[in-house]
Design an enzyme around this catalytic site. Sequence first.
Site, PDB file in Angstrom:
ATOM      1  N   HIS A 100      50.961  -0.195  67.848  1.00  0.00           N
ATOM      2  CA  HIS A 100      49.739  -0.454  68.597  1.00  0.00           C
ATOM      3  C   HIS A 100      50.119  -0.755  70.048  1.00  0.00           C
ATOM      4  O   HIS A 100      50.126  -1.897  70.490  1.00  0.00           O
ATOM      5  CB  HIS A 100      48.962  -1.622  67.977  1.00  0.00           C
ATOM      6  CG  HIS A 100      48.000  -1.198  66.927  1.00  0.00           C
ATOM      7  ND1 HIS A 100      46.937  -0.354  67.189  1.00  0.00           N
ATOM      8  CD2 HIS A 100      47.926  -1.497  65.607  1.00  0.00           C
ATOM      9  CE1 HIS A 100      46.253  -0.153  66.078  1.00  0.00           C
ATOM     10  NE2 HIS A 100      46.840  -0.824  65.093  1.00  0.00           N
ATOM     11  N   ASP A 105      44.547  -2.720  68.280  1.00  0.00           N
ATOM     12  CA  ASP A 105      44.517  -3.847  67.352  1.00  0.00           C
ATOM     13  C   ASP A 105      43.723  -5.011  67.944  1.00  0.00           C
ATOM     14  O   ASP A 105      42.999  -5.721  67.235  1.00  0.00           O
ATOM     15  CB  ASP A 105      45.936  -4.294  67.001  1.00  0.00           C
ATOM     16  CG  ASP A 105      46.798  -4.574  68.232  1.00  0.00           C
ATOM     17  OD1 ASP A 105      46.531  -4.008  69.310  1.00  0.00           O
ATOM     18  OD2 ASP A 105      47.763  -5.357  68.126  1.00  0.00           O
ATOM     19  N   TYR A 298      38.462  15.072  76.385  1.00  0.00           N
ATOM     20  CA  TYR A 298      37.426  14.069  76.557  1.00  0.00           C
ATOM     21  C   TYR A 298      36.699  14.232  77.886  1.00  0.00           C
ATOM     22  O   TYR A 298      37.320  14.554  78.897  1.00  0.00           O
ATOM     23  CB  TYR A 298      38.026  12.660  76.510  1.00  0.00           C
ATOM     24  CG  TYR A 298      38.858  12.364  75.287  1.00  0.00           C
ATOM     25  CD1 TYR A 298      38.773  13.155  74.148  1.00  0.00           C
ATOM     26  CD2 TYR A 298      39.719  11.281  75.277  1.00  0.00           C
ATOM     27  CE1 TYR A 298      39.526  12.867  73.032  1.00  0.00           C
ATOM     28  CE2 TYR A 298      40.487  10.987  74.150  1.00  0.00           C
ATOM     29  CZ  TYR A 298      40.386  11.788  73.036  1.00  0.00           C
ATOM     30  OH  TYR A 298      41.143  11.507  71.926  1.00  0.00           O
ATOM     31  N   GLU A 372      47.718 -13.687  73.538  1.00  0.00           N
ATOM     32  CA  GLU A 372      46.679 -13.686  72.500  1.00  0.00           C
ATOM     33  C   GLU A 372      45.512 -14.622  72.807  1.00  0.00           C
ATOM     34  O   GLU A 372      44.490 -14.578  72.109  1.00  0.00           O
ATOM     35  CB  GLU A 372      47.305 -14.010  71.142  1.00  0.00           C
ATOM     36  CG  GLU A 372      48.231 -12.907  70.666  1.00  0.00           C
ATOM     37  CD  GLU A 372      48.908 -13.223  69.343  1.00  0.00           C
ATOM     38  OE1 GLU A 372      48.988 -12.322  68.488  1.00  0.00           O
ATOM     39  OE2 GLU A 372      49.358 -14.372  69.181  1.00  0.00           O
TER      40      GLU A 372
END
Length: 393
Positions: A100, A105, A298, A372
Amino acid sequence: MDKIQLLAKQYAPELIEVRRYLHAHPELSYQEFETSKYIQAQLAALGIPFEVKAATGVIGLLKGRNPEKRVIALRADMDALPIQELNDVSYRSVHDNVMHACGHDVHTSCLLGAAKILNALKENWEGTIKLIFQPGEEKNPGGASLLIKEGVLKDPEPAAIVGLHVHPGLEVGKLSFRGGKVMASADELYFTIKGKGGHAAAPDLCVDPILIASHLVVTLQQVISRRNNPQNPTVLSITAFNGGTTTNVIPGEVHLKGTFRAMNEQWRFEAHEIIRNISEGVVQGMGGSLDLHIDVGYPSVYNNEVLSLQATLLAKEYAGDGQVGETEIRMGAEDFGYYTQQIPGCFYRLGVMNRELGITAGVHTPTFNIDENAIELGMGMMAWLAVSIDLTK
């Protein structure tokens, strides 16, 4: 807002563990079967109904009071990249050459956290929130396009869609928004230049595809330097040149690969024809033949100005004026652009950098990681925007 902030703080440790689990168990684009099951289990535990689309996509439906009054969608992508992780952390990827490395994530964890918050407060807000856990953002044709084909923007039809992306260049605790053009389209270019091979000591008996391809690489730069408006952001890069195997043989063909990126959809397709015309002219003019494939990828991401301004002001209420800035224009691509072609969208950035901890690596690198603490703000902000944006404007 106070209730959302309180729950975001309360739930953050749990969602950090969710992120660590997802980070340790990454899956490549369109192969997110275990990730999909994990998300389904998380939603089921909250009592949130869901359905599966495009094989691994999970679409949850969260209803508050008066569910018919307003419908908004929140989106997170969930696929990983074919990169060998080099981080020395307890939640390092357990799969070789899968990581990731783009923060999906984190995106998934933030959306799960927002769902948990909103579910706990569903008597406090009105409408319906569609939770889109999307596969395959990293690989054509893009999971967004597949979900749209399978009706993700219908039954019920959201009036707007909101998504976030980690920003390793933005300090943790900060957010950034931008209305209008924000990310580019991305198309892949594949050239096969055919000539006539032979002995390198007798070039007069050959049609040298290496020489032709070399001229073509240089000439294609005119697409940007002389055919494009300088005010119109565009990139054309030839990134692979393959031909020949030894010193004394002129090969019969050469293969080129490249990328073309733009922020104006009309110019994008005009440029495709210019690329084709220039390529055929150069190759045929030098005696070769050309096979050119332009893989249309895209579309550009265009943030609805009214929606983005609302989101910016709401973010300043939630996080503080000094914590909210303007996102830079990027020539990178995101299949969130498929959604913004259909309905008003807002794609914003979540800061994850912490210089003091040495967390500064960019996305798509083997040492990418996040502070985090960003997850608490990420999940809370998604929840706050979902219930606060005025969809009548």
